[in-house]
Every structure is written in structure tokens, then in C-alpha cells.
Design a protein around this motif. Structure first.
Motif, mmCIF file in Angstrom:
data_model
loop_
_atom_site.group_PDB
_atom_site.id
_atom_site.type_symbol
_atom_site.label_atom_id
_atom_site.label_comp_id
_atom_site.label_asym_id
_atom_site.label_seq_id
_atom_site.Cartn_x
_atom_site.Cartn_y
_atom_site.Cartn_z
ATOM 1 N N GLU A 193 46.043 10.879 76.773
ATOM 2 C CA GLU A 193 46.913 10.191 77.688
ATOM 3 C C GLU A 193 47.376 8.851 77.507
ATOM 4 O O GLU A 193 48.612 8.846 77.775
ATOM 5 C CB GLU A 193 46.759 10.746 79.063
ATOM 6 C CG GLU A 193 47.915 10.751 80.487
ATOM 7 C CD GLU A 193 47.666 10.744 81.377
ATOM 8 O OE1 GLU A 193 47.793 9.785 82.668
ATOM 9 O OE2 GLU A 193 46.007 11.210 81.917
ATOM 10 N N LEU A 194 46.640 7.575 77.354
ATOM 11 C CA LEU A 194 46.702 6.546 77.690
ATOM 12 C C LEU A 194 47.127 5.983 76.451
ATOM 13 O O LEU A 194 47.315 4.917 76.119
ATOM 14 C CB LEU A 194 45.392 5.951 78.467
ATOM 15 C CG LEU A 194 45.210 6.522 79.149
ATOM 16 C CD1 LEU A 194 43.975 5.573 79.556
ATOM 17 C CD2 LEU A 194 46.454 5.720 80.703
ATOM 18 N N ALA A 195 47.121 7.193 75.351
ATOM 19 C CA ALA A 195 47.325 6.737 73.735
ATOM 20 C C ALA A 195 46.458 5.671 73.295
ATOM 21 O O ALA A 195 46.641 4.857 72.494
ATOM 22 C CB ALA A 195 49.620 6.828 73.572
ATOM 23 N N LEU A 196 45.180 5.788 73.615
ATOM 24 C CA LEU A 196 44.593 4.772 73.149
ATOM 25 C C LEU A 196 43.365 5.451 71.931
ATOM 26 O O LEU A 196 43.513 7.223 72.008
ATOM 27 C CB LEU A 196 43.038 4.547 74.528
ATOM 28 C CG LEU A 196 44.074 3.772 75.720
ATOM 29 C CD1 LEU A 196 43.243 3.967 76.021
ATOM 30 C CD2 LEU A 196 44.546 2.103 75.221
ATOM 31 N N PRO A 197 42.850 4.506 70.896
ATOM 32 C CA PRO A 197 42.444 5.367 69.914
ATOM 33 C C PRO A 197 40.172 5.830 70.520
ATOM 34 O O PRO A 197 40.703 5.083 71.083
ATOM 35 C CB PRO A 197 41.866 4.643 69.119
ATOM 36 C CG PRO A 197 41.926 2.980 69.919
ATOM 37 C CD PRO A 197 43.440 3.537 71.076
ATOM 38 N N GLY A 198 39.746 6.371 69.916
ATOM 39 C CA GLY A 198 38.891 6.913 70.439
ATOM 40 C C GLY A 198 38.045 5.240 70.028
ATOM 41 O O GLY A 198 38.539 4.946 68.872
ATOM 42 N N VAL A 199 36.905 5.457 70.285
ATOM 43 C CA VAL A 199 35.883 4.506 70.125
ATOM 44 C C VAL A 199 35.675 3.716 69.286
ATOM 45 O O VAL A 199 35.074 2.664 68.418
ATOM 46 C CB VAL A 199 34.817 4.459 71.829
ATOM 47 C CG1 VAL A 199 33.281 4.496 71.296
ATOM 48 C CG2 VAL A 199 34.280 3.146 71.489
ATOM 49 N N LEU A 647 47.155 -1.960 81.716
ATOM 50 C CA LEU A 647 45.177 -0.987 81.503
ATOM 51 C C LEU A 647 45.148 -1.351 82.727
ATOM 52 O O LEU A 647 44.333 -0.530 83.309
ATOM 53 C CB LEU A 647 45.324 -2.120 80.206
ATOM 54 C CG LEU A 647 45.332 -1.526 79.107
ATOM 55 C CD1 LEU A 647 44.533 -1.960 78.198
ATOM 56 C CD2 LEU A 647 45.424 0.252 79.101
ATOM 57 N N LEU A 648 44.945 -2.658 83.581
ATOM 58 C CA LEU A 648 44.572 -2.792 84.775
ATOM 59 C C LEU A 648 44.539 -2.072 85.249
ATOM 60 O O LEU A 648 43.416 -0.970 86.471
ATOM 61 C CB LEU A 648 43.712 -4.160 84.695
ATOM 62 C CG LEU A 648 43.486 -4.392 86.010
ATOM 63 C CD1 LEU A 648 41.769 -4.100 86.205
ATOM 64 C CD2 LEU A 648 43.743 -6.254 86.599
ATOM 65 N N GLU A 649 45.905 -1.844 86.106
ATOM 66 C CA GLU A 649 46.768 -1.072 87.199
ATOM 67 C C GLU A 649 45.820 0.649 86.700
ATOM 68 O O GLU A 649 45.559 0.862 88.057
ATOM 69 C CB GLU A 649 47.747 -0.575 87.400
ATOM 70 C CG GLU A 649 48.219 -2.423 87.873
ATOM 71 C CD GLU A 649 47.861 -2.322 88.955
ATOM 72 O OE1 GLU A 649 47.855 -1.296 89.669
ATOM 73 O OE2 GLU A 649 48.519 -3.633 89.751
ATOM 74 N N ARG A 650 45.779 0.644 85.535
ATOM 75 C CA ARG A 650 45.536 2.315 85.201
ATOM 76 C C ARG A 650 43.875 2.487 85.482
ATOM 77 O O ARG A 650 43.498 3.938 86.054
ATOM 78 C CB ARG A 650 45.474 2.772 84.188
ATOM 79 C CG ARG A 650 47.342 3.420 83.275
ATOM 80 C CD ARG A 650 47.762 4.357 84.726
ATOM 81 N NE ARG A 650 46.777 5.415 84.342
ATOM 82 C CZ ARG A 650 47.322 6.437 84.664
ATOM 83 N NH1 ARG A 650 48.271 6.660 83.645
ATOM 84 N NH2 ARG A 650 46.684 8.005 83.318
ATOM 85 N N ALA A 651 43.082 1.413 85.113
ATOM 86 C CA ALA A 651 42.380 1.754 85.237
ATOM 87 C C ALA A 651 41.316 2.501 86.507
ATOM 88 O O ALA A 651 40.583 2.819 87.181
ATOM 89 C CB ALA A 651 40.727 0.332 84.253
#
Ligand code: ADP
Ligand code: MG
Length: 691
Positions: A193-199, A647-651
Motif C-alpha cells: 500500500e505504501l509502495a515501499l520495498p521489502g527490508v 511518512l511520519l503521518e502514515r507511521a
């Protein structure tokens, strides 16, 4: 050696022996896991290497060449310049490092060098590198590293005995097996959903990026995790703090609070009305209030706090307001006296400089419950002070008190409500990381009818125009501050400058009284001078930055700041907040030598504390602000604010949702998250204690 594990000691990795392990220890790297998380602090973009002959004056370039000659060249002004001539297939280019003769020891003929920087014209084309990396020694010793051209080169924090080149080599060598150790605790759905890569992918991207964009995408993922863990902890802390109450809810009796509102000589601003509503909501709820009221100097926090105090009092509880200095406490008690007189309440004052019998009389009134509203300093939290029924604690300039000090006063009631005041506006992103465990009310609007503050920038040599300004306006009875910076490194010189300034003004303005305060005076001497200034006995106060935040001298309408470039924007804003408190038009003069930095022009154009705080944050970065303002603050290693505000708001949202569903993160599927948060923030261990 057995299979590599996250906690394998680093000296057991190939290429790292005891000696290098010692050097790594200085960087905080002890285990395989630490090595993986020893991330580059910057990159050199060598993906676009310019041939030496093609580097043009004015261009920002990265070049690779072999060192063919080096030397040290003294200049007429005594500076030593280290020079190195590079050669590649296309031709030659001279590089120069002014003031760095010691580079002679690290840059030698035969080496292959990568340099990055801007090309200038100085007796021909010359590059003064911002960065350089020795890609190869040229004698075969480093053949395995080889030139790494066509890539983005990570640069790692290094230490003596362990160069960033060596660190890079070691990390590259072990990267695959290190990354394999890493488990991704983020739910797949959230990640996509956040379009972030895996760690794993993110770690590879930061250590071995194909491009700067790729590195940045990796960093964002790591930043999100870091912010998310922090928010998990803060949201949890907030939930626990609010719950800790036996269930006292105040009732709106409209008794004193309504009388206060009716008797006010002004109408509340919209922001004040909202803050009062939010506070009332908290205080009438069964959970404990744990709220921060944030607003610039002059936005009217005191009257909002007074509403809260009266709500406690009309419920037959006591309310205490604690301020960091006696001067501020005196000022508050004077304000409250005026506002409370029509209600038949006389606030008490408890500060160190009262006589012993005055103090003990007040203490008796407090313990017997005859005193319902008390204002004081640290004196309030002393052991000898007890309350009959303390229901609300208000702490002004809350950051000036330590956590234990606040707790000492709060502990004098049975779970009283807590309202913290802060005159330091900060951007929301910063507030969420610093105060994420508090609810927050913000006063942004200023009450109408107050004088405007105009900010003028004048050249330092026009000091006489300032003397004329002081003569004219102070001659009419207004008062002025003249502020000079004092910084630790040059304290003695700076103090002398302040003293000289006071003497010069005394000689120039014989008809006026000039005072001087600085940090080296004893607290009582300083208070005496400030009291005289407040009483109008001093016209011009020459001061270093010790002027108390919150000091309200309505008659002070002029502020002259020397060397404003040496102050942070937030600090300048705090200083400027000392004036414009009465109805007269106030003026703030910034005395600037030479060209005016754009930051000061922006400052002169706005008086919005939140706007200035944003500029200040962008200018100085997050770590610095937190370090300076809040001990026990959190260091963010990957996240950058304000850039990562979204990002902070989403977090924050995600953390709230998760804590709501699983307050202690006890579900099996959240175990990974809990462990990660605890690893990162020791305080999380307490907050998410199992069982
Ligand atoms: P702060 O503590 O936020 O710096 P104060 O509470 O000391 O500000 O208020 C500054 C001044 O403004 C006080 O003199 C106060 O009486 C006045 N004030 C507060 N609210 C209003 C308002 N809504 N309208 C006009 N004046 C106000
Ligand atoms: Mg105040």
C-alpha cells in the motif's frame, strides 16, 4: 566458524580480525547485524564519470584518474594548498585542497582517484574536490577493490585504522549473507500500500545502489520503520498515561469558569476557544489529561490555563501552576490576581525568596486546602509541600523542567490532570516525534489589538541611526532591548563586547538609564535588574541572550539585535517575542555586517512562529533541534524531517490503528514488530513488557 547469525561477533567474519574489530567497536559495530546496519551517510555518484579533458569551469563533476604528481603550495596568506594532478586517456586535470597539506600522506602518485566537486578557474581549470576516494593504490595491493566505475559509491562513517573504503569492501563482500539474516516484520499489505520495498531489498539498495534514486527508495523504507517504531512507543505511552487514573472526572459546574468568561476584558480567540474546549473534554473524561498547550509568546496561554484551573477549583480541587523562574511566577500571580479578583479567589505565591514564615503560612494553607490556586517555582515540588486535594498541575515552559521535577509536583496529587505549556512552536512533524505521547492544543492566532512588530535590517555601520532611534523613542518613555550574542567558544570576547556596548551607549545617551544583564551575573542580580527594567527604572537594557522567555514588559517596544547571523531563527524569534506586547508599534532592528543572508530576510518578513520553526528545522535538521531542546529526545538515524513528514503521518496513523487493536503487541503476528521496537528504543521494553 558455524553459520552466520545476527549476533555473530564481527571478528569472526572473513577479512575482519581482532584489530579491525576493535576499530569497528569505536563505530558501535559489534555483531554481524550491526555491520549490516552500518549504513552509508552519503554517496558519490560515479555513475556519470566525466573525462578529465571534458570537465568545464563551473560544472559539478565526478572524475577518475591516476595521480601523476603531487605537491604542497604555500600561498601568500600562509595557507598551504595540497595539489594533485590527475591523468586519464583524455588528458590532465589539477585538483587542489586548500588548507589540507596533510593529504600528502594519503594521496600519492600511482593511485587511482575518484574526485567529485566543482571545476573553477584558477591559473587554468582546477577542481577542488568535495569528495575523493582512492579507488586503487596502483601497486597491486588493492587489486580486489578495483575501480568501481559506473556505480553510485556509498561512503560510510569511518574511524582511525578503518577507512570507508575498507568498510565498503567488507560490507560488499558479506552483503548477501548479512541480508539473508534479515526478516521483514512489516505486513505485506501495508508494504504494498505504501509502495515501499521489502527490508532486504531496501538494505541492498542503500549498500549497493544502482542509482541515487534507488538508494533513496531504500532509505525511505528504513525511515518508515524507524518512525513507525517510535510512534508505536509514543502511542502506547500515551494510552498508558491516560489510563492511570482512578476515574475522577470533573463536572462542568459553570460556576467559576462561566464567571471568568463573563468578566474577561476581551473575547477569546478562536484558537483559545478550541483549546478550552479540548481541555474541558479531557478533564471531564474519566481518563487522565495529559496535554500540551503550544503557542507563541503572546498568544494567550495563561487565560486558557486559568479556565482549566477554575474547572478543577469549582470541583473542589486545588490547582497549581509551576514556572521555571521567580520572575515568571510573580508575573503569573499578578495576572491571575487581576483576573480572579472579581471571583473572590486570591491566588497564592510560593517562591524561594519569600521569608520562611511567609512560606510556611502558604504551605499550611495548601495542606489545609484553604489555598485553591497556587503559583510557584521549584519551591512547589519540595517535600515540605503537600496539598489537600490537588486536581490539576499546569507547568509553564515545560521543557525547562526535567521529567523527575514534573513528576515530583504531579505526585503531590492522586493522579491529577496535567497541562503542559510551551512557548516554543514547532512543526507538526517534530511535535509528533518529540511529544507524540501527549495530546496537543495549538494557539496559532494572536489576540487582536496588539502592536505590530516591524523588522528592519540595517547595515552594521549605521549604528548611529539606531542610537538616534533609541534617543527618540526612549525619550518618549518607551523601553528597548539591545541584544548581543554570547557563544561558549568566544564567551570572554563576547561578554566584553556586551560590556563595551553598554558603556558606549551610556556615553552617547546620557539622558537615559542603561542596564546590562548577562549570563555571568548571579541569578539574584539578574532578577534585580530585570525587575528594575519591568518597573521602568531602566530605559535600555543591554543583554546577552539571557532575557527570560515569557517576560512581559508591555512598554518595551524596541529590540536591536547585533550579529543576528549568529543566532538560530527560532532563537531570533524568541527574542523578538519580547516586544510587541503592548499596543504600541514595535520595531526589531537586525544589525547586519555585509550582505544580508536570505534566512534573515525570510525572518524579517514573517512573525508566524510555526512558519519560522519550519524554516529553522529545514536549516538545522532534526537531530540538532531535539538534542538542544529535549534531553531524552530520540535520535533518528534514517528519517529526515521535514522531508519525511508524510511518512511520519502514515507511521502515526498505522501505529494508532495497531495499538488500538493490540495494545500490548502481544499477538503472535506482532512479535516481530515488538522485538524490533524494543531493539531500537530501550524505553519500548518497559512499555511493551510481556505479561
Ligand atoms: P503567553 O503566555 O501565551 O505568552 P499570555 O497568556 O501572557 O501569553 O497573554 C499575553 C497577553 O495577552 C496578556 O496580557 C493577556 O491578558 C492578553 N490576552 C490573552 N488573550 C487575549 C485575547 N483573546 N484578546 C486580547 N488579549 C488577550
Ligand atoms: Mg506565558
Amino acid at each position: 566458524m558455524g553459520a552466520l547469525r545476527a549476533d555473530t561477533k564481527i571478528q569472526f567474519l572473513k577479512g575482519i580480525g581482532t584489530r579491525r574489530a576493535e576499530a569497528f567497536a569505536r563505530l558501535g559495530v559489534f555483531t554481524a547485524q550491526d555491520l549490516l546496519w552500518h549504513l552509508p551517510h552519503r554517496y558519490i555518484d560515479a555513475s556519470q564519470v566525466t573525462p578529465l579533458a571534458k570537465a568545464r569551469v563551473g560544472d559539478e563533476v565526478a572524475c577518475v584518474g591516476q595521480v601523476v604528481d603531487t605537491g604542497i603550495q604555500p600561498t601568500r596568506r600562509g595557507l598551504k594548498i595540497f595539489r594533485a594532478v590527475l591523468r586519464d586517456a583524455s588528458g590532465l586535470l589539477e585538483c587542489a585542497w586548500p588548507g589540507q597539506p596533510f593529504l600528502e600522506r594519503s594521496i600519492r602518485p600511482g593511485q587511482t582517484l575518484l574526485v567529485a566537486g566543482t571545476v573553477r578557474f584558477y591559473h587554468g581549470r582546477q577542481l577542488s574536490p568535495r569528495e575523493f576516494i582512492v579507488l586503487a593504490e596502483g601497486n597491486g595491493e588493492d587489486a580486489e577493490t578495483g575501480p568501481v566505475i559506473g556505480t553510485v559509491l556509498p561512503v560510510y562513517p569511518a574511524t582511525e585504522g578503518l577507512s570507508h573504503k575498507q568498510i565498503r569492501g567488507l560490507i560488499q563482500r558479506h552483503l548477501d549473507e548479512l541480508i539473508a539474516l534479515q526478516v521483514d516484520a512489516m505486513p505485506e499489505a501495508l508494504r504494498s500500500e505504501l509502495a515501499l520495498p521489502g527490508v532486504q531489498q531496501a538494505l541492498r539498495a542503500v549498500h549497493q545502489p544502482g542509482s541515487l534514486l534507488e538508494a533513496e527508495a531504500g532509505r525511505r523504507r528504513l525511515a518508515f520503520d524507524e518512525l513507525f517504531d517510535l510512534q508505536l512507543m509514543l502511542v502506547r505511552a500515551r494510552t498508558l498515561a491516560k489510563r492511570q487514573r482512578a476515574g475522577v472526572s470533573f463536572e462542568i459546574r459553570r460556576d467559576l469558569t462561566t464567571k471568568l468568561k463573563e468578566g474577561l476584558p476581551f473575547t477569546l480567540t478562536h484558537d483559545q476557544v478550541r483549546a478550552v474546549r479540548e481541555i474541558t473534554g479531557d478533564m471531564t473524561a474519566p481518563e487522565r489529561m495529559h496535554r500540551l498547550l503550544m503557542g507563541d509568546v503572546g498568544t494567550g496561554k495563561t487565560v486558557v490555563a486559568l479556565f482549566a484551573m477554575l474547572l478543577a477549583v469549582e470541583n473542589d480541587y486545588q490547582a497549581a501552576l509551576m514556572a521555571p523562574t521567580e520572575l515568571l511566577a510573580e508575573q503569573h500571580v499578578a495576572t491571575l490576581q487581576a483576573l480572579l479578583r472579581p471571583l473572590g479567589i486570591a491566588p497564592d505565591l510560593l517562591i524561594g525568596r519569600l521569608t520562611a514564615s511567609e512560606k510556611s503560612a502558604t504551605r499550611r494553607r495548601l495542606s489545609e486546602g484553604r489555598s485553591r490556586v497556587v503559583v510557584g517555582t521549584h519551591a512547589l515540588m519540595q517535600e515540605s509541600v503537600s496539598f489537600r486535594r490537588l486536581g490539576l498541575v499546569v507547568i509553564d515552559e515545560q521543557h525547562r523542567f526535567g521529567v523527575e521535577q514534573r513528576a515530583a509536583l504531579i505526585g503531590k496529587g492522586t493522579t491529577p490532570d496535567v497541562l503542559l505549556l510551551s512557548a516554543t512552536p514547532i512543526p507538526r512533524s517534530l511535535a509528533l516525534t518529540m511529544y507524540g505521547d501527549l495530546d496537543m492544543s495549538v494557539l496559532r492566532e494572536r489576540p487582536p489589538g496588539r502592536g505590530d512588530v516591524r523588522t528592519d535590517i540595517r547595515a552594521g555601520r549605521r549604528r548611529q541611526s539606531v542610537v538616534a532611534l533609541l534617543r527618540e523613542r526612549c525619550g518618549r518613555g518607551e523601553q528597548a532591548y539591545v541584544v548581543l550574542p554570547v557563544i561558549e567558544e568566544s564567551e570572554r570576547v563576547d561578554l566584553r563586547a556586551a560590556t563595551t556596548m553598554a558603556e558606549t551607549l551610556r556615553a552617547e545617551l546620557t539622558e537615559l538609564t542603561i542596564g546590562l544583564v548577562h549570563g555571568r551575573l548571579k541569578a539574584e542580580e539578574r532578577d534585580t535588574i530585570m525587575r528594575r527594567f519591568r518597573a521602568g527604572e531602566i530605559d535600555v537594557l543591554v543583554a546577552t541572550t539571557v532575557i527570560e522567555v515569557g517576560i512581559d514588559v508591555a512598554n518595551a517596544t524596541i529590540m536591536v539585535i547585533h550579529h543576528p547571523e549568529r543566532f538560530g531563527l527560532a532563537q531570533l524569534h524568541q527574542l523578538r517575542g519580547r516586544i510587541g506586547r503592548g499596543g504600541d508599534d514595535s520595531v526589531c532592528v537586525l544589525m547586519v555586517d555585509g550582505t544580508v543572508p536570505p534566512r534573515l530576510e525570510s525572518f524579517a518578513r514573517t512573525t508566524d512562529g510555526f512558519r519560522i520553526a519550519e524554516l529553522d528545522l529545514a536549516e538545522r535538521g532534526m537531530g540538532d533541534l531535539i538534542g538542544a531542546r529535549q534531553s531524552g529526545g530520540f535520535v533518528l538515524r534514517h528519517a529526515k524531517l521535514p522531508e519525511d513528514a508524510e511518512l511520519l503521518e502514515r507511521a502515526r496513523q498505522e501505529a494508532r490503528g495497531l495499538i488500538e487493536k493490540d495494545p500490548g503487541l502481544t499477538a503472535a503476528r506482532h512479535q516481530g514488530l515488538r522485538e524490533r521496537a524494543v531493539r531500537r528504543y530501550p524505553r519500548a521494553a518497559e512499555l511493551f513488557r510481556v505479561g
